[in-house]
Motif scaffolding. Structure first.
Motif, short mmCIF file in Angstrom:
data_model
loop_
_atom_site.label_atom_id
_atom_site.label_comp_id
_atom_site.label_asym_id
_atom_site.label_seq_id
_atom_site.Cartn_x
_atom_site.Cartn_y
_atom_site.Cartn_z
N TYR A 119 0.80 -1.23 0.00
CA TYR A 119 0.00 0.00 0.00
C TYR A 119 0.83 1.27 0.00
O TYR A 119 0.29 2.37 0.00
N VAL A 120 2.15 1.14 0.02
CA VAL A 120 3.04 2.30 0.15
C VAL A 120 3.89 2.46 -1.10
O VAL A 120 4.48 1.50 -1.58
N ASP A 121 3.97 3.70 -1.61
CA ASP A 121 4.81 4.01 -2.76
C ASP A 121 6.16 4.50 -2.24
O ASP A 121 6.36 5.70 -2.06
N VAL A 122 7.08 3.58 -1.99
CA VAL A 122 8.37 3.95 -1.43
C VAL A 122 9.26 4.66 -2.46
O VAL A 122 10.16 5.40 -2.10
N LYS A 123 8.98 4.46 -3.74
CA LYS A 123 9.80 5.08 -4.77
C LYS A 123 9.71 6.61 -4.69
O LYS A 123 10.70 7.31 -4.90
N LYS A 124 8.55 7.12 -4.34
CA LYS A 124 8.36 8.57 -4.20
C LYS A 124 9.31 9.13 -3.14
O LYS A 124 9.94 10.16 -3.34
N ALA A 125 9.43 8.43 -2.02
CA ALA A 125 10.30 8.89 -0.94
C ALA A 125 11.77 8.65 -1.26
O ALA A 125 12.61 9.52 -1.02
N THR A 126 12.10 7.49 -1.81
CA THR A 126 13.50 7.18 -2.08
C THR A 126 14.08 8.06 -3.18
O THR A 126 15.27 8.32 -3.20
N SER A 127 13.23 8.53 -4.09
CA SER A 127 13.73 9.39 -5.16
C SER A 127 14.28 10.71 -4.62
O SER A 127 15.12 11.34 -5.24
N LEU A 128 13.84 11.12 -3.44
CA LEU A 128 14.32 12.37 -2.83
C LEU A 128 15.74 12.22 -2.28
O LEU A 128 16.41 13.21 -2.02
N LEU A 129 16.18 10.99 -2.11
CA LEU A 129 17.52 10.73 -1.56
C LEU A 129 18.58 10.64 -2.65
O LEU A 129 19.71 10.29 -2.37
N GLY A 130 18.21 10.93 -3.90
CA GLY A 130 19.16 10.81 -5.00
C GLY A 130 19.54 9.37 -5.19
O GLY A 130 18.69 8.49 -5.27
N CYS A 131 20.82 9.09 -5.21
CA CYS A 131 21.29 7.71 -5.34
C CYS A 131 21.71 7.14 -3.99
O CYS A 131 22.44 6.16 -3.92
N GLY A 132 21.25 7.76 -2.93
CA GLY A 132 21.55 7.26 -1.60
C GLY A 132 20.88 5.93 -1.34
O GLY A 132 19.86 5.60 -1.93
N GLU A 133 21.48 5.18 -0.46
CA GLU A 133 20.94 3.87 -0.11
C GLU A 133 19.80 4.03 0.90
O GLU A 133 19.83 4.90 1.77
N VAL A 134 18.84 3.17 0.78
CA VAL A 134 17.71 3.15 1.71
C VAL A 134 17.50 1.71 2.15
O VAL A 134 17.88 0.77 1.44
N ARG A 135 16.95 1.52 3.31
CA ARG A 135 16.62 0.19 3.80
C ARG A 135 15.10 0.05 3.81
O ARG A 135 14.42 0.82 4.50
N LEU A 136 14.61 -0.88 3.05
CA LEU A 136 13.18 -1.14 2.99
C LEU A 136 12.85 -2.21 4.02
O LEU A 136 13.37 -3.32 3.96
N VAL A 137 11.98 -1.86 4.96
CA VAL A 137 11.63 -2.75 6.06
C VAL A 137 10.21 -3.23 5.85
O VAL A 137 9.29 -2.43 5.67
N ASP A 138 10.03 -4.54 5.87
CA ASP A 138 8.69 -5.13 5.75
C ASP A 138 7.87 -4.72 6.96
O ASP A 138 8.24 -5.03 8.10
N GLU A 139 6.75 -4.02 6.72
CA GLU A 139 5.93 -3.52 7.81
C GLU A 139 5.36 -4.66 8.66
O GLU A 139 5.22 -4.51 9.88
N LEU A 140 5.06 -5.78 8.06
CA LEU A 140 4.52 -6.91 8.81
C LEU A 140 5.58 -7.47 9.76
O LEU A 140 5.29 -7.74 10.93
N SER A 141 6.81 -7.60 9.31
CA SER A 141 7.90 -8.08 10.18
C SER A 141 8.15 -7.11 11.33
O SER A 141 8.36 -7.52 12.47
#
Length: 182
Positions: A119-141
């Protein structure tokens, strides 16, 4: 780790809603100062409303401390954020997308942990970080730690609890670079 605040009581009340532990009229490991006062501090606030103070704290304190983890819980209308430094939660807030956008564009050297679900569009948020690394965390876990965090921090809203829980999970490392076409 303790934050100190020097300035007007009204702005202190706003800072206190965002910071886990902050002392009024005292210096801390990091001192936040109201710009209206002639005092020195690591963070100087030029505003007094919740949205602006949160943006200033979330962009300035990680820069002063160097590093840390930022948990982001993206929602449809409100978004939870939590900043943790060396395992100690320092900041928490629920903000609109515009403020989250400013924070993500203004941070550097911080591990960003974003909750990931269908249900979440993480690409919208990660695009603001340029080519920085992000950690995607499973919300259920990450949801398994919610109860413990809710008991430990009963003053936090659900979105802040979720954001904080993301910082305690490694997630999957991803680097989503934006388009670099001329």
């Amino acid at each position: 780790m303790r934050l100190g605040y020097i300035g007007r009581r009204g702005i202190y009340d706003v800072v206190r809603r965002i910071a886990f532990e902050v002392g009024l009229f005292e210096r801390g490991d990091v001192t936040v100062v109201d710009a209206g006062f002639r005092e020195r501090g690591e963070v100087v606030l030029h505003c007094g409303d919740y949205r602006c103070v949160a943006t200033e704290l979330f962009t300035s304190i990680p820069r002063v401390l160097g590093g840390g983890k930022l948990g982001v819980d993206l929602g449809a209308s409100k978004n939870g954020l939590a900043y943790v430094w060396r395992g100690t939660p320092l900041l928490h807030a629920v903000l609109d997308w515009g403020a989250v956008e400013k924070i993500l564009k203004g941070i550097d050297g911080v591990e960003v942990h974003i909750g990931s679900s269908p249900y979440v569009d993480v690409k919208k948020a990660t695009s603001l970080l340029g080519c920085g690394e992000v950690r995607l965390v499973d919300e259920l876990s990450a949801s398994w730690s919610r109860r413990w965090l809710r008991d430990k921090y009963p003053e936090l809203e659900e979105d802040e609890i979720d954001a904080l829980s993301f910082t305690y999970h490694d997630g999957v490392r991803a680097s989503l670079c934006g388009n670099k076409h001329p």
